[in-house]
Design a protein around this motif. Structure first.
Motif, PDB file in Angstrom:
ATOM      1  N   MET A   1      29.744  33.803  30.519  1.00 44.65           N
ATOM      2  CA  MET A   1      29.402  34.920  31.342  1.00 44.65           C
ATOM      3  C   MET A   1      28.632  34.461  32.583  1.00 44.65           C
ATOM      4  SD  MET A   1      28.392  38.711  30.054  1.00 44.65           S
ATOM      5  CE  MET A   1      26.963  38.334  29.137  1.00 44.65           C
ATOM      6  N   ARG A   2      27.835  33.439  32.449  1.00 38.46           N
ATOM      7  CA  ARG A   2      27.120  32.912  33.617  1.00 38.46           C
ATOM      8  C   ARG A   2      28.079  32.453  34.692  1.00 38.46           C
ATOM      9  NH1 ARG A   2      22.202  29.410  31.193  1.00 38.46           N
ATOM     10  NH2 ARG A   2      20.849  31.190  30.823  1.00 38.46           N
ATOM     11  N   TYR A  27      36.919  38.868  34.892  1.00 39.31           N
ATOM     12  CA  TYR A  27      35.918  39.882  34.522  1.00 39.31           C
ATOM     13  C   TYR A  27      36.501  40.866  33.516  1.00 39.31           C
ATOM     14  CZ  TYR A  27      31.688  39.311  37.375  1.00 39.31           C
ATOM     15  OH  TYR A  27      30.491  38.886  37.895  1.00 39.31           O
ATOM     16  N   ILE A  28      37.697  41.359  33.817  1.00 43.42           N
ATOM     17  CA  ILE A  28      38.321  42.341  32.931  1.00 43.42           C
ATOM     18  C   ILE A  28      38.620  41.725  31.568  1.00 43.42           C
ATOM     19  CG2 ILE A  28      40.397  43.749  32.589  1.00 43.42           C
ATOM     20  CD1 ILE A  28      40.326  44.174  35.701  1.00 43.42           C
ATOM     21  N   ALA A  29      39.106  40.498  31.549  1.00 36.39           N
ATOM     22  CA  ALA A  29      39.428  39.834  30.283  1.00 36.39           C
ATOM     23  C   ALA A  29      38.181  39.601  29.436  1.00 36.39           C
ATOM     24  CB  ALA A  29      40.135  38.504  30.558  1.00 36.39           C
ATOM     25  N   GLN A  30      37.089  39.203  30.069  1.00 40.52           N
ATOM     26  CA  GLN A  30      35.881  38.856  29.312  1.00 40.52           C
ATOM     27  C   GLN A  30      34.948  40.034  29.071  1.00 40.52           C
ATOM     28  OE1 GLN A  30      33.905  35.199  30.513  1.00 40.52           O
ATOM     29  NE2 GLN A  30      35.808  34.466  31.445  1.00 40.52           N
ATOM     30  N   LEU A  31      34.899  40.974  30.008  1.00 39.12           N
ATOM     31  CA  LEU A  31      33.912  42.053  29.908  1.00 39.12           C
ATOM     32  C   LEU A  31      34.507  43.452  29.958  1.00 39.12           C
ATOM     33  CD1 LEU A  31      31.233  40.567  32.332  1.00 39.12           C
ATOM     34  CD2 LEU A  31      31.177  40.551  29.841  1.00 39.12           C
ATOM     35  N   GLU A  72      38.461  46.099  42.815  1.00 36.56           N
ATOM     36  CA  GLU A  72      39.616  45.608  42.059  1.00 36.56           C
ATOM     37  C   GLU A  72      39.357  45.667  40.555  1.00 36.56           C
ATOM     38  OE1 GLU A  72      42.585  41.766  42.038  1.00 36.56           O
ATOM     39  OE2 GLU A  72      41.567  42.315  43.902  1.00 36.56           O
ATOM     40  N   ILE A  73      38.142  45.333  40.136  1.00 36.82           N
ATOM     41  CA  ILE A  73      37.785  45.443  38.718  1.00 36.82           C
ATOM     42  C   ILE A  73      37.896  46.898  38.276  1.00 36.82           C
ATOM     43  CG2 ILE A  73      35.890  45.284  37.047  1.00 36.82           C
ATOM     44  CD1 ILE A  73      34.916  42.799  38.643  1.00 36.82           C
ATOM     45  N   ASN A  74      37.332  47.803  39.066  1.00 38.22           N
ATOM     46  CA  ASN A  74      37.371  49.230  38.734  1.00 38.22           C
ATOM     47  C   ASN A  74      38.810  49.715  38.617  1.00 38.22           C
ATOM     48  OD1 ASN A  74      35.921  51.728  38.302  1.00 38.22           O
ATOM     49  ND2 ASN A  74      36.755  52.359  40.265  1.00 38.22           N
ATOM     50  N   SER A  79      43.511  51.280  35.186  1.00 33.04           N
ATOM     51  CA  SER A  79      44.930  51.162  34.863  1.00 33.04           C
ATOM     52  C   SER A  79      45.176  50.635  33.448  1.00 33.04           C
ATOM     53  CB  SER A  79      45.645  50.270  35.888  1.00 33.04           C
ATOM     54  OG  SER A  79      45.190  48.928  35.779  1.00 33.04           O
ATOM     55  N   ASN A  80      44.160  50.031  32.839  1.00 39.49           N
ATOM     56  CA  ASN A  80      44.304  49.473  31.482  1.00 39.49           C
ATOM     57  C   ASN A  80      43.769  50.398  30.398  1.00 39.49           C
ATOM     58  OD1 ASN A  80      45.534  47.071  32.275  1.00 39.49           O
ATOM     59  ND2 ASN A  80      43.563  46.095  32.660  1.00 39.49           N
ATOM     60  N   GLN A  81      43.443  51.638  30.751  1.00 33.65           N
ATOM     61  CA  GLN A  81      42.885  52.552  29.731  1.00 33.65           C
ATOM     62  C   GLN A  81      43.944  53.077  28.825  1.00 33.65           C
ATOM     63  OE1 GLN A  81      40.567  55.540  31.760  1.00 33.65           O
ATOM     64  NE2 GLN A  81      38.779  54.214  31.757  1.00 33.65           N
TER      65      GLN A  81
END
Length: 81
Positions: A1-2, A27-31, A72-74, A79-81
């Motif tokens: 995460m760091r 970010y999306i894959a990990q968090l 982009e994360i948002n 879109s992945n919900q």
């Protein structure tokens, strides 16, 4: 995460779309699941105001490239919900 935080902090004028997209994917894959849970926890009207304040604070204190990453994360989370 760091590592994600270091990569976020390093985004600047020299960062290209490929770098930003790759970081958003990481970010999306990990968090992603944690971020969705956090968003759901702030889903009430009073809590939503707090979430909006946090979002505005984040946008005011970031570089243009970091803003693009956050957007982009948002978008990816929605879109992945």
């Amino acid at each position: 995460m760091r590592e994600l935080g270091h990569r976020f902090d390093a985004l600047g004028p020299g960062s290209d779309d490929v770098e930003i997209s790759a970081l958003a994917d990481d970010y999306i894959a990990q968090l992603g699941s944690w971020m969705r849970d956090f968003d759901n926890a702030l889903s009430g009207s009073e809590k939503r105001q707090a979430a909006t304040l946090l979002w505005l604070h984040a946008l005011e204190n970031t570089t243009d490239q970091q803003k693009r990453l956050l957007m982009e994360i948002n978008s990816g989370l929605e879109s992945n919900q």
